[in-house]
Design an enzyme around this catalytic site. Structure first.
Site, mmCIF file in Angstrom:
data_model
loop_
_atom_site.group_PDB
_atom_site.id
_atom_site.type_symbol
_atom_site.label_atom_id
_atom_site.label_comp_id
_atom_site.label_asym_id
_atom_site.label_seq_id
_atom_site.Cartn_x
_atom_site.Cartn_y
_atom_site.Cartn_z
ATOM 1 N N LYS A 160 -0.274 35.336 57.239
ATOM 2 C CA LYS A 160 -0.385 35.797 58.623
ATOM 3 C C LYS A 160 -0.849 37.248 58.683
ATOM 4 O O LYS A 160 -0.486 38.054 57.839
ATOM 5 C CB LYS A 160 0.978 35.670 59.336
ATOM 6 C CG LYS A 160 1.424 34.218 59.493
ATOM 7 C CD LYS A 160 2.808 34.109 60.100
ATOM 8 C CE LYS A 160 2.824 34.426 61.576
ATOM 9 N NZ LYS A 160 4.139 34.048 62.183
ATOM 10 N N HIS B 96 8.560 25.486 68.903
ATOM 11 C CA HIS B 96 8.450 26.891 69.295
ATOM 12 C C HIS B 96 9.417 27.094 70.467
ATOM 13 O O HIS B 96 9.228 26.532 71.539
ATOM 14 C CB HIS B 96 7.011 27.202 69.707
ATOM 15 C CG HIS B 96 6.823 28.600 70.220
ATOM 16 N ND1 HIS B 96 6.046 29.544 69.580
ATOM 17 C CD2 HIS B 96 7.331 29.227 71.305
ATOM 18 C CE1 HIS B 96 6.084 30.675 70.251
ATOM 19 N NE2 HIS B 96 6.856 30.513 71.312
ATOM 20 N N ARG C 187 6.017 42.373 76.609
ATOM 21 C CA ARG C 187 5.287 42.327 77.890
ATOM 22 C C ARG C 187 5.728 41.081 78.640
ATOM 23 O O ARG C 187 6.466 40.258 78.101
ATOM 24 C CB ARG C 187 3.788 42.235 77.603
ATOM 25 C CG ARG C 187 3.494 41.054 76.680
ATOM 26 C CD ARG C 187 2.036 40.765 76.519
ATOM 27 N NE ARG C 187 1.793 39.898 75.370
ATOM 28 C CZ ARG C 187 1.921 38.590 75.375
ATOM 29 N NH1 ARG C 187 2.301 37.954 76.469
ATOM 30 N NH2 ARG C 187 1.684 37.877 74.293
#
Ligand code: ADP
Length: 455
Positions: A159, A209, A292
C-alpha cells in the site's frame, strides 16, 4: 445566538458544495461558492448567496489553487472555509494557510491532519492509542519487504504510504512475486501521489469494510455516531453504503466506538472524522482515518438525526459539543447508493447534457445532488453526480424503499449506474447483508462470464 461565522467559502464543487450550502443557509451563515469554467451552471453556484469564478476546468488550476480561493475569501469578506471532501480537505498546509489569513478552517487542526495523513504514521499513532491495526511493516527495499512479509505471513498487501482512493494497492501471494510487485507499486505511488513510499499490510482475505463516525470538540469531549458498512465496492471504491452495519452487536459497537473516542482524545482531534476498519470474524483492523466529512455521511445523519455539517461548523466556531454519547440513539436503517455518470457495464465515464431529470421522493427519501434538467456533466471531475439515500424502520424496509426510489429516479441524456444499483438492491446476497468487500466484484465477474457464454 450570534452566528459563529459570518460567511463561509465552500472550497469545493458538486453535491457536497450544495449540501454544505444548505446547512450554512439554515444556520444564517453566508455561503460563498467558487466555480471552475465548466461548473458555472452547477447547482452549488445557484444555491449559495454569492459565487465567484476561480479558473479553468483542470482542478490543479482552479479548486486546488489555495491563492485563488484566498482572493475570493478576501473579496467576499469570508471568515471561514469549508473544504468538503477530496480536493484540499486533507491538505494540512492549506488548513494552516487558512488560519494564517484569519479564516477558520472547518476541519481538524493541521497537526492532526499531518498525524493521520501518512498511513504508516497513522498506524503507529493508532496502535499507541490502543486501536487494533492490521499487522504490517516497512517495505522500503526488496529485502525489507521480504523480511516484513515473512514476519506477517502471506498473502500481503502493498500500500502507498501517501495513498488514497484505492490507488497503488497490490495483493501479493508469494515471495517470488514480491520484488516485481514492489517496483510496480512504488512507481504507481510516485505517479499518483508524488511519493514512491509503500509499506506492507497483511492481506485480510474476506473482510467487510466497517467505519466509525466520530465528532470531537478539541475541548475534551468526543463521541461516536455508530458505524457504516461500505463493503459494496468496485476497485476499492465504495458503491453502496449503509448504517448500521448488519450483524454488529450493541456490545461490539460500544467497544470499538470507545476505542475510537479514546484515540480522538489522545491525538487532540477536533471536528468530524472517520476511523476505517476491515472487519472479519468479529475483529476490527484499523486501516486509516479520514480527517474530513465523507461522501457517505448521510446514512449516519439519517439514523442518528444529527446534521454532521452543522456539528462541524459549531465545533470550528469554538463551541463545545452539545451532544453527549447517551444522546446518540440509532434509529432504523439507512442506505446510500452513489449515482455515477458512467456506463453501468463498462464503467466508462459518461459526461454530457442531462435532458431529463426526475428526483425520487416520498417518506425517508433524500437526494443529495448538484444536477438538474439542462445541466451538463463536465468530463473533468469524478463521475459521481449525486447520492440517493433512504431511511427505513428496518433494513428490509430500507431496501424496499431504495428499490422504489431507484425506479422513480430518472437521469436521461447520459448513462448512469442506476441499472447497476437496481441489480445490487435486488440481489439475494445483498438482502442477506454482511457480504465482504469482494462480493460485488465477484457478482460482476459472474455476469460478464454469463454474457460471454450467451454470445
Ligand atoms: P485508500 O485510502 O486508497 O482508499 P484504504 O486503506 O482505505 O485505501 O483501503 C481501501 C480498500 O482497500 C479497503 O476498503 C479494502 O477493500 C482494501 N484493503 C485495504 N487494505 C487491505 C488489507 N490489508 N487487506 C485486504 N484488503 C485491504
Amino acid at each position: 445566538m450570534a452566528p459563529l461565522m459570518k460567511k463561509v467559502l465552500i472550497a469545493n464543487r458538486g453535491e457536497i458544495a450544495v449540501r454544505v450550502a444548505r446547512t450554512l443557509r439554515e444556520m444564517g451563515i453566508g455561503s460563498v461558492a467558487v466555480y471552475s469554467e465548466p461548473d458555472h451552471q452547477s447547482l452549488h453556484v445557484r444555491v449559495c448567496d454569492e459565487a465567484y469564478p476561480i479558473g479553468p476546468a483542470a482542478a490543479a488550476e482552479s479548486y486546488l489553487v489555495g491563492e485563488r480561493l484566498f482572493e475570493v475569501a478576501k473579496r467576499a469578506g469570508c471568515d471561514g472555509v469549508h473544504p468538503g471532501y477530496g480536493f484540499l480537505s486533507e491538505n494540512a498546509a492549506f488548513a494552516e494557510a487558512c488560519e494564517q489569513r484569519g479564516l477558520r478552517f472547518i476541519g481538524p487542526p493541521a497537526s492532526a491532519m499531518r498525524a493521520m495523513g501518512l498511513k504508516t504514521a497513522a498506524r503507529e499513532r493508532m496502535a499507541a492509542a490502543g486501536v487494533p491495526i492490521v499487522p504490517g511493516g516497512n517495505a522500503n527495499t526488496a529485502e525489507e519487504a521480504l523480511e516484513t512479509a515473512e514476519r506477517i505471513g502471506y498473502p500481503v498487501m502493498l500500500k502507498a504510504t501517501a495513498g488514497g482512493g484505492g490507488k497503488g494497492m497490490r495483493l501479493v501471494h508469494r515471495p517470488d512475486e514480491l520484488t516485481a510487485a514492489l517496483e510496480r507499486a512504488q512507481s504507481e505511488a510516485l505517479k499518483a501521489f508524488g511519493d514512491p513510499t509503500v509499506y506492507l499490510e497483511k492481506a485480510i482475505i474476506r473482510p467487510r469494510h466497517v467505519e466509525i463516525q466520530v465528532l470531537a470538540d478539541g475541548q475534551g469531549h468526543a463521541i461516536f455516531l455508530g458505524e457504516r458498512d461500505c463493503s459494496m465496492q468496485r476497485r476499492h471504491q465504495k458503491v453502496v453504503e449503509e448504517a448500521p452495519a448488519p450483524g454488529i452487536t450493541p456490545e461490539l459497537r460500544a467497544q470499538i466506538g470507545k476505542v475510537c473516542v479514546e484515540a480522538c482524545l489522545r491525538i487532540g482531534y477536533r471536528g468530524a472524522g472517520t476511523f476505517e476498519f476491515l472487519y472479519q470474524d468479529g475483529r476490527f483492523y484499523f486501516i486509516e482515518m479520514n480527517t474530513r466529512i465523507q461522501v457517505e455521511h448521510p446514512v449516519t445523519e439519517l439514523i442518528t438525526g444529527v446534521d454532521l455539517i452543522r456539528e462541524q461548523l459549531l465545533i470550528a466556531g469554538g463551541e463545545p459539543l452539545s451532544i453527549r454519547q447517551q444522546d446518540i440513539e440509532l434509529r432504523g436503517h439507512a442506505i446510500e447508493c452513489r449515482i455515477n455518470a458512467e456506463d453501468p457495464d463498462s464503467f466508462m465515464p459518461s459526461p454530457g447534457l442531462i435532458q431529463h431529470y426526475h428526483a425520487a421522493g416520498g417518506p425517508g427519501v433524500r437526494m443529495d445532488t448538484h444536477i438538474y434538467e439542462g445541466y451538463r456533466v463536465p468530463p473533468n471531475y469524478d463521475s459521481m453526480i449525486g447520492k440517493l439515500i433512504v431511511h427505513g424502520a428496518t433494513r428490509e424496509q430500507a431496501i424496499a424503499r431504495m428499490r422504489v426510489a431507484l425506479s422513480e429516479l430518472v437521469v436521461d441524456g447520459i448513462k448512469t449506474n442506476i441499472p447497476l444499483q437496481q441489480r445490487i438492491l435486488a440481489d439475494g446476497g445483498f438482502a442477506q447483508g454482511g457480504q465482504n468487500i469482494h462480493y460485488l466484484e465477484k457478482k460482476l465477474a459472474e455476469r460478464r462470464e454469463k454474457a460471454l457464454s450467451v454470445l
